[in-house]
Design a protein around this motif. Sequence first.
Motif, mmCIF file in Angstrom:
data_model
loop_
_atom_site.group_PDB
_atom_site.id
_atom_site.type_symbol
_atom_site.label_atom_id
_atom_site.label_comp_id
_atom_site.label_asym_id
_atom_site.label_seq_id
_atom_site.Cartn_x
_atom_site.Cartn_y
_atom_site.Cartn_z
ATOM 1 N N HIS A 23 -2.779 -4.283 -7.829
ATOM 2 C CA HIS A 23 -2.973 -4.223 -6.374
ATOM 3 C C HIS A 23 -2.947 -5.618 -5.763
ATOM 4 N N ARG A 59 0.834 -1.205 0.000
ATOM 5 C CA ARG A 59 0.000 0.000 0.000
ATOM 6 C C ARG A 59 0.866 1.251 0.000
ATOM 7 N N ARG A 76 2.412 1.774 -3.440
ATOM 8 C CA ARG A 76 1.444 2.324 -4.394
ATOM 9 C C ARG A 76 1.203 3.802 -4.128
ATOM 10 N N GLN A 90 -7.274 -0.577 -10.136
ATOM 11 C CA GLN A 90 -6.309 -0.527 -9.039
ATOM 12 C C GLN A 90 -4.953 -1.054 -9.502
ATOM 13 N N ASP A 96 -6.735 -5.548 -12.655
ATOM 14 C CA ASP A 96 -6.056 -4.272 -12.381
ATOM 15 C C ASP A 96 -6.624 -3.125 -13.199
#
Length: 310
Positions: free
Chosen positions: A251, A119, A122, A240, A237
């Motif tokens: 993700h 996380r 990203r 995300q 994806d």
Amino acid sequence: MKSFLRASLALLLAVSLHAEERRFVFERPLMATRFAVTCYSEDESTARKAADEAFAAAEEINRIASDYIPESELMRLPTGRATKVSPVFAELLTASFHFAEATGGAFDPTLGRLTKLWRESRRTGQLPEPADLANAREASGWKHATWDPAASTILLGKPGMQLDLGGIAKGFAAERMLAVMVKAGFPRTCIAAGGDLRLGDPPPGKTAWRVGLQTFNEEKPEEVVELANCAVSTSGDLHQFAEIDGKRYSHIIDPATGLGLTERIAVSIIAPTATISDALDNASCVIGPEKAEAVALKAGATRVIVRTAR
């Protein structure tokens, strides 16, 4: 007088029998996405009351199993000691470790450290430091956790190990929400939980719900399926992802690398329950296009739709 009463009763029965069910949609932010209850009823206030009860059931699961809530039952689990969990958490853990085994670890409920690390990557657009990634991978691995369903105890066997049930909790919640709606007298209900749908009886006058499966096309679904009394989940994806150093990462974390998948793949799972479909859509992406269908069908899916983008 009796004739008048009989005639009035007959009229009321006729009105009742022909009362039209209307479509109602109730929405709420939950589990870092948006949940929606679509149902059919003659009365909005009764439908809203049932939907509120359904959302309450999902909120209970979120309070128990969210890794965003520091005081959740999941986040308070210690390592190195068998800990007894609540009945709802026990159901969720039983399903989670079942699918970990059924998918050979493609679904892994112990990737909490890796999830948090990814996380952050990203968010910042930078890959994790090699040492941080190695430490998080060392603290993961479903075979290093011991779930005892008879005793309802979980033992996290690696120092720093954390659970992440984001790959199954929404489907599990959707399943419980539909059960609440059906019990309240609303079998014609669809629960939407992000990319997971739990479908009850079809709308009035229809034989099924029409569901668009959108994987790589931003404008329209690649396929429309008609379904009832089952679940469908789609993972990929499309929305995300992160681009880091010129490479596109999903993700969805690959347990083998600790990073997001780099192969563009999207999978839709149709299954009897949303718990099954939610657990298997991400796992199927990890497994890959060659083996995903066989593994998912064996694990409980009724149909598997795999698409890849080149």
